[in-house]
Design a protein around this motif. Structure first.
Motif, short mmCIF file in Angstrom:
data_model
loop_
_atom_site.label_atom_id
_atom_site.label_comp_id
_atom_site.label_asym_id
_atom_site.label_seq_id
_atom_site.Cartn_x
_atom_site.Cartn_y
_atom_site.Cartn_z
N THR A 65 6.60 -32.57 15.30
CA THR A 65 5.72 -32.03 14.20
C THR A 65 6.32 -31.01 13.36
N VAL A 66 6.94 -30.03 13.93
CA VAL A 66 7.80 -29.00 13.46
C VAL A 66 9.08 -29.56 12.66
N LEU A 67 9.71 -30.53 13.21
CA LEU A 67 10.92 -30.95 12.61
C LEU A 67 10.37 -31.51 11.21
N LEU A 68 9.45 -32.40 11.43
CA LEU A 68 8.65 -33.08 10.18
C LEU A 68 8.40 -31.87 8.80
N GLY A 69 7.83 -31.06 9.61
CA GLY A 69 7.19 -29.90 8.67
C GLY A 69 8.27 -29.16 8.00
N VAL A 70 9.12 -28.61 8.94
CA VAL A 70 10.44 -27.60 8.39
C VAL A 70 11.29 -28.30 7.38
N VAL A 71 12.05 -29.61 7.95
CA VAL A 71 12.66 -30.17 7.22
C VAL A 71 12.33 -30.65 5.81
N SER A 72 11.02 -31.17 5.76
CA SER A 72 10.43 -31.71 4.60
C SER A 72 9.99 -30.52 3.63
N PHE A 73 9.69 -29.52 4.03
CA PHE A 73 9.51 -28.20 3.51
C PHE A 73 10.73 -27.71 2.84
N ALA A 74 11.85 -27.71 3.46
CA ALA A 74 13.28 -27.40 2.93
C ALA A 74 13.53 -28.02 1.84
N LEU A 75 13.63 -29.47 2.21
CA LEU A 75 13.94 -30.44 1.00
C LEU A 75 13.11 -30.43 0.10
N GLY A 76 11.80 -30.20 0.29
CA GLY A 76 10.78 -30.32 -0.85
C GLY A 76 10.88 -29.01 -1.62
N SER A 77 11.30 -27.73 -1.10
CA SER A 77 11.48 -26.58 -1.96
C SER A 77 12.82 -26.91 -3.02
N VAL A 78 13.78 -27.47 -2.44
CA VAL A 78 14.95 -27.68 -3.36
C VAL A 78 14.64 -28.73 -4.52
#
Length: 215
Positions: free
Chosen positions: A18-31
């Motif tokens: 869950t943390v992996l999905l959230g953190v990676v998606s948020f980082a990529l989504g921010s870019v």
């Protein structure tokens, strides 16, 4: 209590996903959101229209439909993605649409005089945006961006529909194997609450620090 003891290793594993999905998606989504924001405020009409269409589609359709389209629909086009990459791709696209609007709102909140002052100092459009406007815009948009991160962590639960073994999927498995669904989903809910409460506290600390920088 015995259910918690038996399920703890699986819950921790699901939490990690869950943390992996959230953190990676948020980082990529921010870019992605930053790039879309630049397109939305661009002088080029084609870029503005394309960016607005993207935001409209991903904000106007359910995330669950998007996940299923990526996982089940792309194979019809010859693109096969495993469950976790499918979930990250969809969550990134979804988050990027919302984050772009958060950032755009922050930029639009900056007084036009800031642009004019930067221009009078000989700054180019790009430099004025990077050194004058964006720092102020990010400060204004931080509460909304933090709220989107918290929401995204909860949205990762939808990845369970494409067999991603995250927190919700683990709770479902624990409930079906023991027929104690209430306890299983309450445990998952508590874990989600603890994670998002931690994120909310971190957001408040960040907001205070950014606020002090402008006082």
């Amino acid at each position: 209590m015995d259910l918690l003891t038996l399920s703890l290793p699986s819950l921790l594993g699901g939490l990690a996903v869950t943390v992996l999905l959230g953190v990676v998606s948020f980082a990529l989504g921010s870019v992605l959101g930053g790039l879309v924001t630049l397109a939305r405020i661009s002088r080029h009409r084609a870029l503005r229209v394309a960016a607005a269409a993207y935001v409209s589609v991903f904000r106007g359709t359910p995330l669950l439909i998007q996940i299923m389209l990526v996982y089940f629909g792309l194979p019809q086009l010859g693109i096969q993605l495993p469950p976790i990459p499918s979930a990250i791709l969809t969550l990134t696209l979804y988050a990027g649409a919302y984050l772009s609007e958060n950032l755009r709102g922050g930029i639009l909140s900056v007084d036009r005089g800031q642009w004019e002052a930067a221009g009078s100092m000989g700054m180019t459009y790009g430099r004025a945006l990077r050194r004058v406007v964006l720092p102020q815009a990010v400060r204004v948009a931080t509460p909304a961006i933090g709220g989107r991160f918290v929401s995204l962590m909860k949205d990762t639960s939808l990845a369970s529909v494409i067999t991603v073994v995250e927190l919700t999927r683990v709770a479902e498995s624990a409930g079906s194997s023991s027929f104690r669904y209430v306890e299983a989903f309450v445990m998952a809910g508590i874990v989600y609450w603890l994670v998002n409460t931690t994120l909310s506290v971190g957001q408040e600390v960040l907001e205070r620090r950014m606020g002090r920088a402008y006082t």
